[in-house]
Design a protein around this motif. Structure first.
Motif, PDB file in Angstrom:
ATOM      1  N   VAL A   1       5.907 -14.124   2.858  1.00  0.00           N
ATOM      2  CA  VAL A   1       4.639 -14.154   3.247  1.00  0.00           C
ATOM      3  C   VAL A   1       3.671 -13.196   2.667  1.00  0.00           C
ATOM      4  O   VAL A   1       2.574 -13.546   2.352  1.00  0.00           O
ATOM      5  N   TRP A   2       4.123 -11.868   2.600  1.00  0.00           N
ATOM      6  CA  TRP A   2       3.435 -10.976   2.148  1.00  0.00           C
ATOM      7  C   TRP A   2       2.847 -11.134   0.648  1.00  0.00           C
ATOM      8  O   TRP A   2       1.788 -11.056   0.256  1.00  0.00           O
ATOM      9  N   ARG A   3       3.719 -11.855  -0.160  1.00  0.00           N
ATOM     10  CA  ARG A   3       3.437 -12.189  -1.611  1.00  0.00           C
ATOM     11  C   ARG A   3       2.495 -13.429  -1.555  1.00  0.00           C
ATOM     12  O   ARG A   3       1.595 -13.290  -2.449  1.00  0.00           O
ATOM     13  N   ALA A   4       2.800 -14.290  -0.902  1.00  0.00           N
ATOM     14  CA  ALA A   4       1.922 -15.431  -0.898  1.00  0.00           C
ATOM     15  C   ALA A   4       0.453 -15.101  -0.623  1.00  0.00           C
ATOM     16  O   ALA A   4      -0.531 -15.799  -1.314  1.00  0.00           O
ATOM     17  N   ALA A   5       0.061 -14.044   0.331  1.00  0.00           N
ATOM     18  CA  ALA A   5      -1.159 -13.698   0.658  1.00  0.00           C
ATOM     19  C   ALA A   5      -1.676 -12.972  -0.832  1.00  0.00           C
ATOM     20  O   ALA A   5      -2.852 -12.916  -0.539  1.00  0.00           O
TER      21      ALA A   5
ATOM     22  N   PRO B   1       9.488  -3.114  -1.957  1.00  0.00           N
ATOM     23  CA  PRO B   1       8.809  -3.574  -3.458  1.00  0.00           C
ATOM     24  C   PRO B   1       7.170  -4.194  -3.356  1.00  0.00           C
ATOM     25  O   PRO B   1       6.563  -4.363  -4.363  1.00  0.00           O
ATOM     26  N   LEU B   2       6.987  -4.095  -2.136  1.00  0.00           N
ATOM     27  CA  LEU B   2       5.405  -4.587  -1.828  1.00  0.00           C
ATOM     28  C   LEU B   2       4.293  -3.491  -1.520  1.00  0.00           C
ATOM     29  O   LEU B   2       3.208  -3.636  -1.627  1.00  0.00           O
ATOM     30  N   ILE B   3       4.809  -2.198  -1.073  1.00  0.00           N
ATOM     31  CA  ILE B   3       3.948  -1.480  -0.673  1.00  0.00           C
ATOM     32  C   ILE B   3       2.876  -0.967  -1.949  1.00  0.00           C
ATOM     33  O   ILE B   3       1.751  -0.776  -1.409  1.00  0.00           O
ATOM     34  N   ALA B   4       3.325  -1.046  -2.986  1.00  0.00           N
ATOM     35  CA  ALA B   4       2.416  -0.642  -3.997  1.00  0.00           C
ATOM     36  C   ALA B   4       1.403  -1.865  -4.661  1.00  0.00           C
ATOM     37  O   ALA B   4       0.555  -1.652  -5.113  1.00  0.00           O
ATOM     38  N   ARG B   5       1.721  -3.145  -3.842  1.00  0.00           N
ATOM     39  CA  ARG B   5       0.680  -4.085  -4.015  1.00  0.00           C
ATOM     40  C   ARG B   5      -0.112  -4.298  -3.071  1.00  0.00           C
ATOM     41  O   ARG B   5      -0.607  -5.484  -2.874  1.00  0.00           O
ATOM     42  N   ALA B   6      -0.185  -3.440  -2.021  1.00  0.00           N
ATOM     43  CA  ALA B   6      -1.030  -3.765  -0.919  1.00  0.00           C
ATOM     44  C   ALA B   6      -2.538  -4.210  -1.331  1.00  0.00           C
ATOM     45  O   ALA B   6      -2.989  -4.992  -0.745  1.00  0.00           O
TER      46      ALA B   6
ATOM     47  N   PRO C   1      13.682   0.437   6.862  1.00  0.00           N
ATOM     48  CA  PRO C   1      13.215   1.764   7.599  1.00  0.00           C
ATOM     49  C   PRO C   1      11.877   2.045   7.987  1.00  0.00           C
ATOM     50  O   PRO C   1      11.040   1.276   7.459  1.00  0.00           O
ATOM     51  N   GLN C   2      11.773   2.756   9.087  1.00  0.00           N
ATOM     52  CA  GLN C   2      10.258   2.965   9.567  1.00  0.00           C
ATOM     53  C   GLN C   2       9.438   3.560   8.468  1.00  0.00           C
ATOM     54  O   GLN C   2       8.319   3.597   8.657  1.00  0.00           O
ATOM     55  N   THR C   3      10.216   4.436   7.428  1.00  0.00           N
ATOM     56  CA  THR C   3       9.337   5.259   6.550  1.00  0.00           C
ATOM     57  C   THR C   3       8.795   3.949   5.882  1.00  0.00           C
ATOM     58  O   THR C   3       7.452   4.167   5.407  1.00  0.00           O
ATOM     59  N   ASP C   4       9.217   2.712   5.442  1.00  0.00           N
ATOM     60  CA  ASP C   4       8.562   1.822   4.537  1.00  0.00           C
ATOM     61  C   ASP C   4       7.268   1.188   5.551  1.00  0.00           C
ATOM     62  O   ASP C   4       6.334   0.781   5.068  1.00  0.00           O
ATOM     63  N   VAL C   5       7.682   0.992   6.811  1.00  0.00           N
ATOM     64  CA  VAL C   5       6.661   0.386   7.554  1.00  0.00           C
ATOM     65  C   VAL C   5       5.606   1.220   7.547  1.00  0.00           C
ATOM     66  O   VAL C   5       4.262   0.685   7.348  1.00  0.00           O
ATOM     67  N   GLN C   6       5.612   2.785   7.824  1.00  0.00           N
ATOM     68  CA  GLN C   6       4.609   3.391   7.887  1.00  0.00           C
ATOM     69  C   GLN C   6       3.728   3.729   6.477  1.00  0.00           C
ATOM     70  O   GLN C   6       2.663   3.829   6.400  1.00  0.00           O
TER      71      GLN C   6
END
Length: 283
Positions: free
Chosen positions: A176-180, A198-203, A222-227
Motif C-alpha cells: 500500500v505504501w509503495r502503491a501510493a 525500507p520505506l521511511i527514506a521514501r516518505a 518496532p515502534q522505532t520504525d513507526v515513529q
C-alpha cells in the motif's frame, strides 16, 4: 489455475469468470492453514446483493494476473478498492474483505500476486516454504501488478476509475505504501501493519495520502520504525498521511481468523479506513 483457450485466441470474455459458473474457482476455498486459529470465529459476509467474479487482469506477463472481484449488483459506477493480501495469498479472509467493501458500495478486487510460483499458498503450513514463495515476488513485479489492476479498473463500465483506493495487510501493508508512491491512479491508501523500514527514506515520494494502522505489541515492526516514519511524513510535509497505533494490538490484529485478532481495534481501524477513503475522494 484455470486457463481458457480458443482456436482464434483468448477473447476478453474468456478472462471473466463468475463464481456460479461451471468453471472451478481459481482460489483456495478456506482460511490459510498456517495461521488459522482452532477456535476462530471469523466474520462471514454473505454475497446476497453482490456479484462475485474471478477474472484475469492483463499485466504484460505470459499468464495474466488472477483476481477475485466483489461488487454490488445493478447498473451504475462504483468507487474501487484494491485489496492486498498477507503472505498467505488470496484465501477466505481476503475474499470476505472484498465482500465487506462491496456491501458498502465499492468494487473490490484482490489480485493473486504470488500466482507465478504455481504454488497454492494458503494450503501450505510451513512458514519457510511460504516465505520462499513470497520472496520470489519482486518489488517491481508487485508494483507493476498493482498498476495493472488500477488500469483494469479504469476500463470497467461498473467502476469509477477516478476513485481508486488501496488497502493491504501485513505484506500487503507495505505494498500500500509503495502503491501510493508509484501508481498515479491511487487516490488514498490504508496500510495495516506493513513493514516500514525500507520505506521511511521514501516518505517524500508519496503522491496519495496513506493511513497506517499499527499495533504497539507488534513483534515484527518496532515502534522505532513507526515513529521514524511519522517523523519522515512530517518532514516531507505529507499532512494527509499519518499512522495510528493501537496500544493493545499485536501484528495481525484485524485478521479475524488468527489468534492475534483484536475485535475492538479491528472495528476502530475499519471505521478509520472508511473515513480516510471518504475524506480523500474514494467513496
Amino acid at each position: 489455475m484455470v486457463t481458457l483457450t480458443r482456436p482464434d485466441g483468448t477473447q476478453p470474455q474468456d478472462l471473466h469468470l463468475t463464481r456460479r459458473g461451471a468453471v472451478a474457482s481459481m482460489f483456495f476455498a478456506g482460511y490459510a492453514l498456517a495461521a488459522v486459529a482452532a477456535d476462530a470465529k471469523p466474520v462471514t459476509t454473505p454475497d446476497d446483493g453482490l456479484i462475485i467474479e474471478e477474472t484475469f487482469i492483463p499485466n504484460g506477463a505470459d499468464k495474466p494476473l488472477p483476481a477475485y472481484v466483489a461488487r454490488p449488483k445493478g447498473s451504475g459506477k462504483h468507487p474501487c478498492v484494491i485489496v492486498v493480501n498477507e503472505i498467505f495469498g488470496v484465501h477466505a479472509y481476503i475474499k470476505d474483505i472484498c465482500r465487506r467493501f462491496a456491501k458498502l458500495g465499492y468494487v473490490a478486487v484482490a489480485p493473486e500476486f504470488f500466482y507465478r510460483s504455481g504454488v497454492n499458498l494458503p494450503a501450505l503450513t510451513d512458514f519457510k516454504e511460504i516465505l520462499k514463495v513470497v520472496g520470489q515476488a519482486s518489488v517491481d513485479q508487485v508494483d507493476g501488478d498493482v498498476r495493472a489492476t488500477s488500469a483494469w479498473l479504469k476500463a470497467q463500465k461498473f467502476a469509477k476509475g477516478d476513485k481508486i483506493g488501496i488497502t493491504g495487510f501485513c505484506w500487503g501493508g507495505a505494498v500500500v505504501w509503495r502503491a501510493a508512491m508509484v501508481d498515479p491512479d491511487i487516490k488514498a491508501g490504508v496500510a495495516w501493519y506493513g513493514n516500514l523500514k525500507p520505506l521511511i527514506a521514501r516518505a517524500g515520494e508519496l503522491k496519495a495520502p496513506v493511513l497506517g494502522l499499527y499495533g504497539a505489541l507488534d513483534q515484527g515492526i518496532p515502534q522505532t520504525d513507526v515513529q521514524a516514519m511519522k517523523a519522515a511524513l512530517a518532514a516531507a510535509g505529507k499532512k494527509g498521511s499519518d499512522i495510528h497505533v493501537y496500544a493493545d494490538a499485536q501484528h495481525g490484529f484485524h485478521a479475524d481468523y488468527r489468534p492475534s485478532y483484536n475485535e475492538a481495534d479491528a472495528r476502530d481501524g475499519w471505521a478509520r479506513l472508511l473515513g480516510h477513503f471518504k475524506a480523500n475522494g474514494v467513496a
